[in-house]
Design a protein around this motif. Structure first.
Motif, mmCIF file in Angstrom:
data_model
loop_
_atom_site.group_PDB
_atom_site.id
_atom_site.type_symbol
_atom_site.label_atom_id
_atom_site.label_comp_id
_atom_site.label_asym_id
_atom_site.label_seq_id
_atom_site.Cartn_x
_atom_site.Cartn_y
_atom_site.Cartn_z
ATOM 1 N N THR A 1 -121.879 15.341 18.701
ATOM 2 C CA THR A 1 -121.089 14.224 18.195
ATOM 3 C C THR A 1 -120.052 13.778 19.213
ATOM 4 O OG1 THR A 1 -121.402 14.869 15.892
ATOM 5 C CG2 THR A 1 -119.491 13.489 16.385
ATOM 6 N N ALA A 2 -119.369 14.732 19.836
ATOM 7 C CA ALA A 2 -118.296 14.391 20.770
ATOM 8 C C ALA A 2 -118.821 13.597 21.960
ATOM 9 C CB ALA A 2 -117.584 15.658 21.237
ATOM 10 N N ASN A 3 -119.906 14.054 22.562
ATOM 11 C CA ASN A 3 -120.389 13.390 23.766
ATOM 12 C C ASN A 3 -121.139 12.101 23.463
ATOM 13 O OD1 ASN A 3 -119.316 15.067 25.786
ATOM 14 N ND2 ASN A 3 -120.863 16.608 25.342
ATOM 15 N N LEU A 4 -121.850 12.044 22.355
ATOM 16 C CA LEU A 4 -122.465 10.776 21.955
ATOM 17 C C LEU A 4 -121.397 9.733 21.636
ATOM 18 C CD1 LEU A 4 -125.364 12.122 19.730
ATOM 19 C CD2 LEU A 4 -125.641 10.864 21.872
ATOM 20 N N THR A 5 -120.275 10.184 21.105
ATOM 21 C CA THR A 5 -119.173 9.261 20.831
ATOM 22 C C THR A 5 -118.579 8.715 22.120
ATOM 23 O OG1 THR A 5 -118.647 10.347 18.737
ATOM 24 C CG2 THR A 5 -116.899 9.031 19.744
ATOM 25 N N MET B 1 -120.177 8.213 24.855
ATOM 26 C CA MET B 1 -121.120 7.191 25.298
ATOM 27 C C MET B 1 -120.987 5.925 24.458
ATOM 28 S SD MET B 1 -125.230 7.105 25.042
ATOM 29 C CE MET B 1 -124.979 6.953 23.266
ATOM 30 N N ALA B 2 -120.902 6.083 23.131
ATOM 31 C CA ALA B 2 -120.805 4.930 22.240
ATOM 32 C C ALA B 2 -119.562 4.103 22.517
ATOM 33 C CB ALA B 2 -120.822 5.396 20.781
ATOM 34 N N ASN B 3 -118.520 4.732 23.026
ATOM 35 C CA ASN B 3 -117.301 4.006 23.364
ATOM 36 C C ASN B 3 -117.505 3.033 24.522
ATOM 37 O OD1 ASN B 3 -115.846 5.266 21.357
ATOM 38 N ND2 ASN B 3 -115.004 6.850 22.701
ATOM 39 N N GLN B 4 -118.644 3.138 25.197
ATOM 40 C CA GLN B 4 -118.954 2.210 26.288
ATOM 41 C C GLN B 4 -119.797 1.029 25.815
ATOM 42 O OE1 GLN B 4 -119.679 4.001 30.184
ATOM 43 N NE2 GLN B 4 -119.552 6.019 29.228
ATOM 44 N N MET C 1 -114.032 15.386 33.288
ATOM 45 C CA MET C 1 -115.346 14.838 33.018
ATOM 46 C C MET C 1 -116.332 15.973 32.805
ATOM 47 S SD MET C 1 -117.508 12.113 35.330
ATOM 48 C CE MET C 1 -118.162 13.190 36.586
ATOM 49 N N SER C 2 -117.113 15.889 31.756
ATOM 50 C CA SER C 2 -118.147 16.883 31.521
ATOM 51 C C SER C 2 -119.212 16.770 32.589
ATOM 52 C CB SER C 2 -118.792 16.671 30.145
ATOM 53 O OG SER C 2 -117.821 16.770 29.133
ATOM 54 N N LEU D 1 -121.997 10.051 33.601
ATOM 55 C CA LEU D 1 -121.410 8.719 33.452
ATOM 56 C C LEU D 1 -121.224 8.362 31.981
ATOM 57 C CD1 LEU D 1 -123.455 6.808 36.183
ATOM 58 C CD2 LEU D 1 -121.216 7.905 36.409
ATOM 59 N N ALA D 2 -122.161 8.795 31.140
ATOM 60 C CA ALA D 2 -122.084 8.483 29.711
ATOM 61 C C ALA D 2 -120.880 9.126 29.052
ATOM 62 C CB ALA D 2 -123.364 8.938 29.008
ATOM 63 N N THR D 3 -120.446 10.272 29.549
ATOM 64 C CA THR D 3 -119.348 11.008 28.922
ATOM 65 C C THR D 3 -118.028 10.812 29.651
ATOM 66 O OG1 THR D 3 -120.060 12.982 30.144
ATOM 67 C CG2 THR D 3 -120.869 12.732 27.894
ATOM 68 N N ALA D 4 -117.960 9.781 30.487
ATOM 69 C CA ALA D 4 -116.719 9.446 31.188
ATOM 70 C C ALA D 4 -116.423 7.965 31.007
ATOM 71 C CB ALA D 4 -116.829 9.806 32.670
#
Length: 236
Positions: free
Chosen positions: A169-173, A175-178, A1-2, A127-130
């Motif tokens: 892009t990687a971390n916003l993605t 988050m978007a996956n949630q 997790m970042s 939490l957004a990146t996990a």
């Protein structure tokens, strides 16, 4: 997790005061060290974050995340949408959550009385990146209809330098996956819309809108503006 660390760097404080020239009312202000973060005088854009973001959400029985509790205006504006059945308000600072739980700020009573509202103590960015665990400590991997973010001053001005790592892009993605299909991500900024950030958002979302939100600023003797970005349909 970042790990991006706490959203805030420094000591946060709450003060209540009155400004005679502005009438007989209490003004609540949040400061980080000597820096002003928010004031109950200027809430139009925080409320617009909810109204503009949720206006793009389709369906009923909505589950929504608010990143950044602040003085509670974004969360209360979101709860005005009767379609919401669950609101998670994420904040990294237990002090800020306690202000509301103990009703030391005016909107604490409103949030505490609404059974749809739940406070989550934690770093929004972590939490957004996990997505495997996600925002809800009671249900790993839960999907949401909307994520509304109001933490940093802007996509390029951070309350904590560590937060900068989220805006990729990687971390916003992650988050978007949630988000559910056709879910919405919306974000507040104190600055006018930034072309570079819009371009970044378009690497993750199919539609990206930006809105200028005007409000009266008596200290500047005129109208000021903040911005709200609204993004929809993450690319799978």
């Amino acid at each position: 997790m970042s790990h991006f660390g706490l959203e805030f760097g420094g000591e946060i404080s709450l003060r209540k005061r009155r400004i005679p020239a502005l009438g007989d009312r209490d003004i609540y202000e949040v400061k980080l060290g000597e820096e002003f973060l928010m004031s109950s005088m200027f809430v139009a854009a925080e409320e617009a974050l909810s109204t503009l973001g949720l206006a793009q959400v389709e369906g009923e029985q909505l589950k929504v995340v608010v990143g950044g509790l602040g003085l509670g205006y974004t969360a209360v504006a979101a709860l005005a949408d009767e379609r919401i059945t669950e609101l998670l308000v994420v904040d990294a600072l237990e002090t800020v959550i306690h202000w509301h739980q103990q009703e030391r700020v005016p909107l604490g009573k409103v949030l505490n009385a609404d059974p749809r509202n739940r406070y989550v103590l934690g770093s929004f960015f972590d939490l957004a990146t996990a997505p495997e665990t996600g925002f809800d400590p009671q249900q790993a991997g839960k999907k949401f209809d909307a994520i509304l973010l109001d933490i940093d001053h802007s996509p390029t001005e951070y309350l904590n330098p560590a937060n900068a790592g989220f805006y990729t892009t990687a971390n916003l993605t992650l988050m978007a996956n949630q988000l559910v299909e056709d879910g919405v991500f919306a974000m507040w900024s104190q600055n006018p819309p930034e072309d570079d950030f819009i371009a970044l958002l378009k690497t993750v979302f199919e539609t990206v809108e930006s809105h200028l939100v005007p409000f009266e600023n008596p200290f500047q003797g005129g109208i000021a503006t903040n911005s709200v970005y609204v993004c929809k349909r993450p690319i799978r």
